[in-house]
Design a protein around this motif. Structure first.
Motif, PDB file in Angstrom:
ATOM      1  N   LEU A  50       0.827  -1.213   0.000  1.00 29.47           N
ATOM      2  CA  LEU A  50       0.000   0.000   0.000  1.00 29.47           C
ATOM      3  C   LEU A  50       0.859   1.259   0.000  1.00 29.47           C
ATOM      4  N   LYS A  51       1.944   1.236   0.760  1.00 29.38           N
ATOM      5  CA  LYS A  51       2.858   2.380   0.803  1.00 29.38           C
ATOM      6  C   LYS A  51       3.456   2.636  -0.579  1.00 29.38           C
ATOM      7  N   ARG A 111       2.201   1.803  -3.497  1.00 29.81           N
ATOM      8  CA  ARG A 111       1.157   2.296  -4.398  1.00 29.81           C
ATOM      9  C   ARG A 111       0.883   3.777  -4.172  1.00 29.81           C
ATOM     10  N   ARG A 112       0.872   4.191  -2.909  1.00 31.97           N
ATOM     11  CA  ARG A 112       0.658   5.617  -2.606  1.00 31.97           C
ATOM     12  C   ARG A 112       1.786   6.473  -3.175  1.00 31.97           C
ATOM     13  N   LEU A 172       1.295   6.857  -6.888  1.00 33.54           N
ATOM     14  CA  LEU A 172       0.222   7.806  -7.191  1.00 33.54           C
ATOM     15  C   LEU A 172       0.677   9.251  -6.992  1.00 33.54           C
ATOM     16  N   LYS A 173       1.463   9.496  -5.949  1.00 35.96           N
ATOM     17  CA  LYS A 173       1.989  10.844  -5.713  1.00 35.96           C
ATOM     18  C   LYS A 173       2.886  11.283  -6.859  1.00 35.96           C
ATOM     19  N   LYS A 221       0.799  12.088  -9.885  1.00 34.25           N
ATOM     20  CA  LYS A 221       0.076  13.346  -9.701  1.00 34.25           C
ATOM     21  C   LYS A 221       1.016  14.530  -9.937  1.00 34.25           C
TER      22      LYS A 221
END
Length: 94
Positions: free
Chosen positions: A76-77, A79-80, A83-84, A87
């Motif tokens: 999860l870390k 993937r975040r 995404l950052k 972005k």
């Protein structure tokens, strides 16, 4: 049942740091999205997360105590972070 970091990298629980690193490099090269295509992105993140856990002695010990929780949290870390980065690129700040 979910995989452990050892299963993801295909090494035993008694693997040395060098064995873990060699397994990571082999799998990362084979599953990197630039080499294998975008379809392999999730598998690459899983491989990277497993290596991040097993390459740190403290995190490896925690993983040995609760393998499911530690690997899922690292995935999860990762993937975040992805995404950052995306972005920032989209906003032109990268």
């Amino acid at each position: 049942m979910s995989k452990t970091a050892y299963q993801v990298l295909g090494v035993s629980a008694s693997a040395t740091a060098a064995e873990v690193k060699a397994a990571y490099r082999r799998l990362a090269k084979a599953h990197h999205p630039d080499q294998a295509g975008a379809a392999e992105h999730d598998r690459f993140l899983e491989i990277h997360a497993a290596y991040q856990i097993l390459s740190d002695p403290e995190r490896r010990a925690a993983h040995d105590q609760a393998p499911d929780r530690e690997l899922e949290a690292e995935i999860l870390k990762e993937r975040r972070l992805q995404l950052k980065r995306r972005k920032k690129r989209l906003l032109g700040l990268y």
